[in-house]
Design a protein around this motif. Structure first.
Motif, mmCIF file in Angstrom:
data_model
loop_
_atom_site.group_PDB
_atom_site.id
_atom_site.type_symbol
_atom_site.label_atom_id
_atom_site.label_comp_id
_atom_site.label_asym_id
_atom_site.label_seq_id
_atom_site.Cartn_x
_atom_site.Cartn_y
_atom_site.Cartn_z
ATOM 1 N N VAL A 158 0.826 -1.216 0.000
ATOM 2 C CA VAL A 158 0.000 0.000 0.000
ATOM 3 C C VAL A 158 0.859 1.265 0.000
ATOM 4 C CG1 VAL A 158 -1.861 -1.139 1.285
ATOM 5 C CG2 VAL A 158 -0.144 0.179 2.535
ATOM 6 N N SER A 159 0.263 2.339 -0.469
ATOM 7 C CA SER A 159 0.921 3.642 -0.351
ATOM 8 C C SER A 159 0.281 4.445 0.782
ATOM 9 C CB SER A 159 0.805 4.417 -1.659
ATOM 10 O OG SER A 159 -0.519 4.355 -2.133
ATOM 11 N N LEU A 160 -0.917 4.012 1.199
ATOM 12 C CA LEU A 160 -1.675 4.774 2.188
ATOM 13 C C LEU A 160 -2.486 3.816 3.068
ATOM 14 C CD1 LEU A 160 -2.497 7.799 2.804
ATOM 15 C CD2 LEU A 160 -4.403 7.483 1.239
ATOM 16 N N ILE A 161 -2.500 4.105 4.380
ATOM 17 C CA ILE A 161 -3.355 3.358 5.309
ATOM 18 C C ILE A 161 -4.404 4.321 5.827
ATOM 19 C CG2 ILE A 161 -3.416 2.417 7.676
ATOM 20 C CD1 ILE A 161 -2.412 0.297 5.788
ATOM 21 N N LYS A 162 -5.666 3.892 5.739
ATOM 22 C CA LYS A 162 -6.760 4.738 6.227
ATOM 23 C C LYS A 162 -7.269 4.184 7.549
ATOM 24 C CE LYS A 162 -11.120 4.838 4.484
ATOM 25 N NZ LYS A 162 -11.883 4.721 5.725
ATOM 26 N N THR A 163 -7.444 5.096 8.518
ATOM 27 C CA THR A 163 -7.884 4.686 9.850
ATOM 28 C C THR A 163 -9.222 5.345 10.210
ATOM 29 O OG1 THR A 163 -6.673 6.536 10.849
ATOM 30 C CG2 THR A 163 -5.507 4.455 10.660
ATOM 31 N N HIS A 164 -9.962 4.647 11.112
ATOM 32 C CA HIS A 164 -11.064 5.266 11.863
ATOM 33 C C HIS A 164 -10.637 5.088 13.310
ATOM 34 C CE1 HIS A 164 -14.094 6.162 8.853
ATOM 35 N NE2 HIS A 164 -14.048 4.938 8.358
ATOM 36 N N ILE A 165 -9.809 5.994 13.782
ATOM 37 C CA ILE A 165 -9.143 5.764 15.066
ATOM 38 C C ILE A 165 -10.150 5.712 16.224
ATOM 39 C CG2 ILE A 165 -8.604 8.158 15.777
ATOM 40 C CD1 ILE A 165 -6.132 5.172 15.695
ATOM 41 N N ASP A 166 -11.328 6.336 16.044
ATOM 42 C CA ASP A 166 -12.309 6.369 17.138
ATOM 43 C C ASP A 166 -13.083 5.060 17.305
ATOM 44 O OD1 ASP A 166 -13.718 6.686 14.790
ATOM 45 O OD2 ASP A 166 -14.995 8.320 15.512
ATOM 46 N N ILE A 167 -12.832 4.052 16.462
ATOM 47 C CA ILE A 167 -13.542 2.773 16.671
ATOM 48 C C ILE A 167 -12.681 1.765 17.441
ATOM 49 C CG2 ILE A 167 -14.936 3.088 14.581
ATOM 50 C CD1 ILE A 167 -13.288 0.925 13.194
ATOM 51 N N ILE A 168 -11.449 2.142 17.776
ATOM 52 C CA ILE A 168 -10.575 1.212 18.514
ATOM 53 C C ILE A 168 -11.020 1.148 19.983
ATOM 54 C CG2 ILE A 168 -8.190 0.755 19.230
ATOM 55 C CD1 ILE A 168 -8.293 0.503 16.272
ATOM 56 N N ASP A 169 -11.390 -0.054 20.434
ATOM 57 C CA ASP A 169 -11.895 -0.232 21.807
ATOM 58 C C ASP A 169 -10.825 0.055 22.855
ATOM 59 O OD1 ASP A 169 -14.504 -1.013 21.281
ATOM 60 O OD2 ASP A 169 -13.924 -3.107 20.920
ATOM 61 N N ASP A 170 -9.614 -0.449 22.597
ATOM 62 C CA ASP A 170 -8.558 -0.360 23.616
ATOM 63 C C ASP A 170 -7.517 0.686 23.228
ATOM 64 O OD1 ASP A 170 -7.804 -1.854 21.419
ATOM 65 O OD2 ASP A 170 -6.654 -3.332 22.553
ATOM 66 N N PHE A 171 -7.990 1.840 22.758
ATOM 67 C CA PHE A 171 -7.059 2.877 22.286
ATOM 68 C C PHE A 171 -6.214 3.458 23.416
ATOM 69 C CE2 PHE A 171 -5.751 7.242 21.513
ATOM 70 C CZ PHE A 171 -5.101 7.111 20.304
ATOM 71 N N GLU A 172 -4.901 3.505 23.163
ATOM 72 C CA GLU A 172 -3.973 4.287 23.991
ATOM 73 C C GLU A 172 -3.054 4.980 23.013
ATOM 74 O OE1 GLU A 172 -1.877 1.854 26.808
ATOM 75 O OE2 GLU A 172 -3.766 1.046 27.589
ATOM 76 N N PHE A 173 -2.515 6.113 23.387
ATOM 77 C CA PHE A 173 -1.754 6.878 22.395
ATOM 78 C C PHE A 173 -0.525 6.115 21.884
ATOM 79 C CE2 PHE A 173 0.272 10.344 20.201
ATOM 80 C CZ PHE A 173 -0.827 10.934 19.590
ATOM 81 N N SER A 174 -0.074 5.129 22.656
ATOM 82 C CA SER A 174 1.087 4.333 22.197
ATOM 83 C C SER A 174 0.752 3.596 20.887
ATOM 84 C CB SER A 174 1.495 3.328 23.275
ATOM 85 O OG SER A 174 0.398 2.517 23.597
ATOM 86 N N LEU A 175 -0.546 3.381 20.620
ATOM 87 C CA LEU A 175 -0.937 2.739 19.356
ATOM 88 C C LEU A 175 -0.486 3.600 18.166
ATOM 89 C CD1 LEU A 175 -2.497 0.425 17.945
ATOM 90 C CD2 LEU A 175 -4.515 1.898 18.040
ATOM 91 N N ILE A 176 -0.550 4.892 18.347
ATOM 92 C CA ILE A 176 -0.124 5.806 17.281
ATOM 93 C C ILE A 176 1.391 5.648 17.036
ATOM 94 C CG2 ILE A 176 0.114 8.250 16.637
ATOM 95 C CD1 ILE A 176 -2.790 7.139 16.592
ATOM 96 N N HIS A 177 2.130 5.450 18.107
ATOM 97 C CA HIS A 177 3.579 5.249 17.913
ATOM 98 C C HIS A 177 3.855 3.961 17.151
ATOM 99 C CE1 HIS A 177 3.798 7.971 21.657
ATOM 100 N NE2 HIS A 177 3.916 8.691 20.556
#
Ligand code: S5P
Length: 276
Positions: free
Chosen positions: A56-75
């Protein structure tokens, strides 16, 4: 569509750094595929991205649907983006007044502007939505896509609404890099007979792409990569469930094979377009 140049040529003409980088990445990886990773567990999210990353050249996210979101996921996401060399598009679909969208883009749990090269907005509030988002995104070299059309049956974004979206984009070409749409709108981008050095250019990213289904039973409508790229003049195909099926018990080898299959279909359609 022969008047549409190569991705590499078009990269040179864009002033927005995210648009330039996306086009250069597409050319280098020979991939006009964007995978939409619509899953709710961060483990599955990262596993899919690691599997499809090479294709892929691009990954598309819907970051607000992640149940166990922590900012480390972005890293972790940023590490994968460096490992596999792709850009990140948060499909936030902003739709409020300028002041509110600027806050939604910069702040809150997700701080989207700090990590997403590209995001998108509905043009429904008028030009102030672009102004609000640009006040946050432009200093960070981000790019914005306007939703000029939608892939769903009965969508209201069509006709004069789509034309107004194009007008709004033309007035903000430093920040608006293109559209989410189903086809290249009349007169958008380089037109036949125009001097390429003077022409405007916009990217058309298109969802509702699938090789094995025509709908999802919930209003989504699918067409093939060939229809999208060759037939409708779109630049990037956005594919979600066509690649990973139903989240839950995924066969990661299959996910990889499917992403290579879509990459190849999208790229072949582009090569055909160059010759047509
Ligand atoms: O008109 C649209 C605009 C978007 S951004 N239709 C869409 O389907 N999308 C998004 O593309 C949608 O939110 C989803 O994330 C993705 C399509 O996923 P798929 O599983 O149907 O391929």
């Amino acid at each position: 569509m022969a008047y549409l140049n190569t991705y590499a040529d078009r990269a040179k003409k864009f002033i927005n750094p995210s648009a330039k980088l996306l086009l250069e990445t597409i050319e280098r990886k020979q991939s006009n595929l964007c995978v939409s990773v619509d899953v709710t567990s961060s483990k599955e999210f990262l596993a899919i991205i690691d599997a499809v990353g090479p294709y892929v050249s691009l990954i598309k996210t819907h970051i607000d649907i992640i149940d166990d979101f922590e900012f480390s996921l972005i890293h972790r996401l940023q590490e994968l983006s460096i490992k596999h060399n792709f850009l990140i598009f948060e499909d936030r679909k902003f739709a409020d007044i300028g002041n509110t969208v600027a806050l939604q883009y910069s702040s809150g749990v997700h701080r989207i502007a700090t990590w997403a090269h590209i995001t998108n907005a509905h043009p429904v509030p008028g030009p102030s939505i672009i102004k609000g988002l640009a006040s946050v995104g432009l200093p960070l070299n981000r790019g914005l896509l306007l939703l000029a059309e939608m892939s769903t049956a009965g969508a209201l974004a069509r006709g004069p609404y789509t034309e107004d979206a194009v007008r709004m984009a033309r007035d903000a070409r430093d920040f608006v890099i293109g559209f989410i749409a189903q086809h290249r709108m009349e007169g958008v981008g380089l037109c036949e007979g125009q001097n390429p050095d003077e022409a405007e250019d916009f990217l058309i990213l298109t969802p509702g792409v699938g090789l094995d289904a025509t709908n999802d039973g919930l209003g989504q409508q699918y067409r093939t990569p060939e229809d999208a790229i060759l037939g409708s003049g779109c630049d990037v195909i956005i594919v979600g469930r066509g690649i990973y099926g139903r989240p839950g018990n995924m066969d990661i080898d299959k996910v990889q094979r499917q992403s290579e299959r879509y990459r190849e279909a999208g790229w072949n359609a582009y090569l055909q377009r160059l010759k047509s």
